[in-house]
Design a protein around this motif. Structure first.
Motif, PDB file in Angstrom:
ATOM      1  N   CYS A  73       0.856  -1.181   0.000  1.00 23.45           N
ATOM      2  CA  CYS A  73       0.000   0.000   0.000  1.00 23.45           C
ATOM      3  C   CYS A  73       0.894   1.233   0.000  1.00 23.45           C
ATOM      4  N   ILE A  74       0.772   2.047  -1.034  1.00 26.46           N
ATOM      5  CA  ILE A  74       1.606   3.236  -1.158  1.00 26.46           C
ATOM      6  C   ILE A  74       0.724   4.473  -1.008  1.00 26.46           C
ATOM      7  N   SER A  75       1.061   5.292  -0.032  1.00 27.75           N
ATOM      8  CA  SER A  75       0.317   6.519   0.284  1.00 27.75           C
ATOM      9  C   SER A  75      -1.161   6.249   0.569  1.00 27.75           C
ATOM     10  N   SER A  76      -1.435   5.123   1.156  1.00 29.72           N
ATOM     11  CA  SER A  76      -2.815   4.752   1.500  1.00 29.72           C
ATOM     12  C   SER A  76      -3.132   5.281   2.895  1.00 29.72           C
ATOM     13  N   THR A  77      -3.346   6.577   2.961  1.00 34.35           N
ATOM     14  CA  THR A  77      -3.458   7.252   4.254  1.00 34.35           C
ATOM     15  C   THR A  77      -4.700   6.867   5.046  1.00 34.35           C
ATOM     16  N   ARG A  78      -5.728   6.373   4.401  1.00 31.56           N
ATOM     17  CA  ARG A  78      -6.922   5.965   5.143  1.00 31.56           C
ATOM     18  C   ARG A  78      -6.665   4.741   6.006  1.00 31.56           C
ATOM     19  N   LEU A  79      -5.525   4.098   5.822  1.00 34.69           N
ATOM     20  CA  LEU A  79      -5.169   2.999   6.709  1.00 34.69           C
ATOM     21  C   LEU A  79      -5.048   3.476   8.153  1.00 34.69           C
ATOM     22  N   ARG A  80      -4.880   4.771   8.350  1.00 31.27           N
ATOM     23  CA  ARG A  80      -4.814   5.324   9.709  1.00 31.27           C
ATOM     24  C   ARG A  80      -6.095   5.054  10.482  1.00 31.27           C
ATOM     25  N   LEU A  81      -7.170   4.728   9.778  1.00 28.74           N
ATOM     26  CA  LEU A  81      -8.474   4.520  10.396  1.00 28.74           C
ATOM     27  C   LEU A  81      -8.734   3.068  10.770  1.00 28.74           C
ATOM     28  N   VAL A  82      -7.802   2.172  10.448  1.00 34.99           N
ATOM     29  CA  VAL A  82      -7.997   0.747  10.715  1.00 34.99           C
ATOM     30  C   VAL A  82      -6.857   0.218  11.581  1.00 34.99           C
ATOM     31  N   SER A  83      -7.066  -0.937  12.155  1.00 35.51           N
ATOM     32  CA  SER A  83      -6.041  -1.576  12.973  1.00 35.51           C
ATOM     33  C   SER A  83      -5.056  -2.320  12.081  1.00 35.51           C
ATOM     34  N   ALA A  84      -3.771  -2.019  12.234  1.00 30.98           N
ATOM     35  CA  ALA A  84      -2.745  -2.718  11.462  1.00 30.98           C
ATOM     36  C   ALA A  84      -2.729  -4.204  11.805  1.00 30.98           C
ATOM     37  N   ALA A  85      -3.108  -4.546  13.009  1.00 32.90           N
ATOM     38  CA  ALA A  85      -3.087  -5.939  13.446  1.00 32.90           C
ATOM     39  C   ALA A  85      -4.178  -6.786  12.788  1.00 32.90           C
ATOM     40  N   ALA A  86      -5.144  -6.153  12.131  1.00 32.03           N
ATOM     41  CA  ALA A  86      -6.280  -6.885  11.567  1.00 32.03           C
ATOM     42  C   ALA A  86      -5.914  -7.720  10.344  1.00 32.03           C
ATOM     43  N   VAL A  87      -4.925  -7.304   9.588  1.00 33.05           N
ATOM     44  CA  VAL A  87      -4.612  -7.996   8.337  1.00 33.05           C
ATOM     45  C   VAL A  87      -3.643  -9.163   8.614  1.00 33.05           C
ATOM     46  N   PRO A  88      -3.952 -10.359   8.068  1.00 38.15           N
ATOM     47  CA  PRO A  88      -3.193 -11.558   8.412  1.00 38.15           C
ATOM     48  C   PRO A  88      -2.004 -11.884   7.507  1.00 38.15           C
ATOM     49  N   ILE A  89      -1.667 -11.001   6.593  1.00 40.28           N
ATOM     50  CA  ILE A  89      -0.589 -11.277   5.637  1.00 40.28           C
ATOM     51  C   ILE A  89       0.488 -10.194   5.740  1.00 40.28           C
ATOM     52  N   PRO A  90       1.694 -10.460   5.217  1.00 41.05           N
ATOM     53  CA  PRO A  90       2.725  -9.419   5.212  1.00 41.05           C
ATOM     54  C   PRO A  90       2.299  -8.229   4.348  1.00 41.05           C
ATOM     55  N   VAL A  91       2.488  -7.030   4.903  1.00 37.08           N
ATOM     56  CA  VAL A  91       2.118  -5.794   4.225  1.00 37.08           C
ATOM     57  C   VAL A  91       3.285  -4.830   4.290  1.00 37.08           C
ATOM     58  N   LEU A  92       3.531  -4.152   3.171  1.00 36.97           N
ATOM     59  CA  LEU A  92       4.439  -3.013   3.147  1.00 36.97           C
ATOM     60  C   LEU A  92       3.582  -1.781   2.919  1.00 36.97           C
ATOM     61  N   ALA A  93       3.660  -0.837   3.855  1.00 30.88           N
ATOM     62  CA  ALA A  93       2.919   0.419   3.739  1.00 30.88           C
ATOM     63  C   ALA A  93       3.935   1.551   3.670  1.00 30.88           C
ATOM     64  N   VAL A  94       3.922   2.297   2.556  1.00 32.13           N
ATOM     65  CA  VAL A  94       4.886   3.365   2.333  1.00 32.13           C
ATOM     66  C   VAL A  94       4.155   4.703   2.332  1.00 32.13           C
ATOM     67  N   PHE A  95       4.705   5.663   3.071  1.00 28.14           N
ATOM     68  CA  PHE A  95       4.092   6.987   3.186  1.00 28.14           C
ATOM     69  C   PHE A  95       5.146   8.070   3.032  1.00 28.14           C
ATOM     70  N   GLY A  96       4.706   9.228   2.596  1.00 27.71           N
ATOM     71  CA  GLY A  96       5.567  10.401   2.578  1.00 27.71           C
ATOM     72  C   GLY A  96       5.554  11.063   3.946  1.00 27.71           C
ATOM     73  N   GLU A  97       6.715  11.477   4.406  1.00 23.25           N
ATOM     74  CA  GLU A  97       6.829  12.110   5.721  1.00 23.25           C
ATOM     75  C   GLU A  97       5.947  13.349   5.845  1.00 23.25           C
ATOM     76  N   LYS A  98       5.822  14.113   4.766  1.00 30.69           N
ATOM     77  CA  LYS A  98       5.049  15.357   4.807  1.00 30.69           C
ATOM     78  C   LYS A  98       3.560  15.166   4.536  1.00 30.69           C
ATOM     79  N   ASP A  99       3.131  13.929   4.381  1.00 36.06           N
ATOM     80  CA  ASP A  99       1.708  13.653   4.175  1.00 36.06           C
ATOM     81  C   ASP A  99       1.018  13.738   5.526  1.00 36.06           C
ATOM     82  N   ARG A 100       0.278  14.790   5.754  1.00 38.62           N
ATOM     83  CA  ARG A 100      -0.322  15.022   7.066  1.00 38.62           C
ATOM     84  C   ARG A 100      -1.404  14.009   7.421  1.00 38.62           C
TER      85      ARG A 100
END
Length: 145
Positions: A73-100
């Motif tokens: 998931c690249i720049s998928s900022t709505r992930l902030r609204l869900v629990s990271a622990a919920a997904v059962p597979i390996p995930v790479l989530a990439v974000f920009g530091e300045k993405d508020r």
């Protein structure tokens, strides 16, 4: 290797893009509807990759039973609204530091999620050639390696 691209507008069932498409996803049950459609449409995937809202749709699809070995998931900022622990597979989530709107730094801890924050980058760094996109691609290659 078979690569399949599915557009968000196709998953939501509308003929629009940009802010109009974003509103269709955010208002009501657009994300859930798109995720259900993807589960019905797709077969097993070794890797699923989504940008911005597409990453959130993929995330929800995995929770609904989409068979995926690894998720990016690249720049998928709505992930902030869900629990990271919920997904059962390996995930790479990439974000920009300045993405508020990116998740808090601790969001992915104690989960299958590896988060990577690109210094100095905004939300749409992935759409422009440059050092931020190069760093993202290198991290994706490492995750898949």
């Amino acid at each position: 290797m078979i690569v399949r691209t599915v557009s968000l507008s196709e998953l939501v069932g509308v003929d629009c893009a940009g802010e109009t498409l974003h509103r269709r996803l955010v208002d009501g049950d657009g994300f859930a509807r798109a995720a259900r459609h993807l589960v019905d449409l797709a077969e097993h995937a070794d890797v699923a990759l989504g940008y911005s809202a597409g990453g959130m749709v993929l995330w929800q699809s995995v929770l609904l039973g989409l068979s995926v070995d690894r998720l990016i998931c690249i720049s998928s900022t709505r992930l902030r609204l869900v629990s990271a622990a919920a997904v059962p597979i390996p995930v790479l989530a990439v974000f920009g530091e300045k993405d508020r709107n990116r998740p808090a730094d601790a969001w992915g801890t104690c989960s299958h999620v590896q988060t990577y924050v690109i210094s100095g980058a905004g939300h749409d760094f992935y759409g422009t050639d440059g050092p931020a996109r190069d760093l993202c691609l290198a991290r994706v290659a490492n995750f898949l390696g």
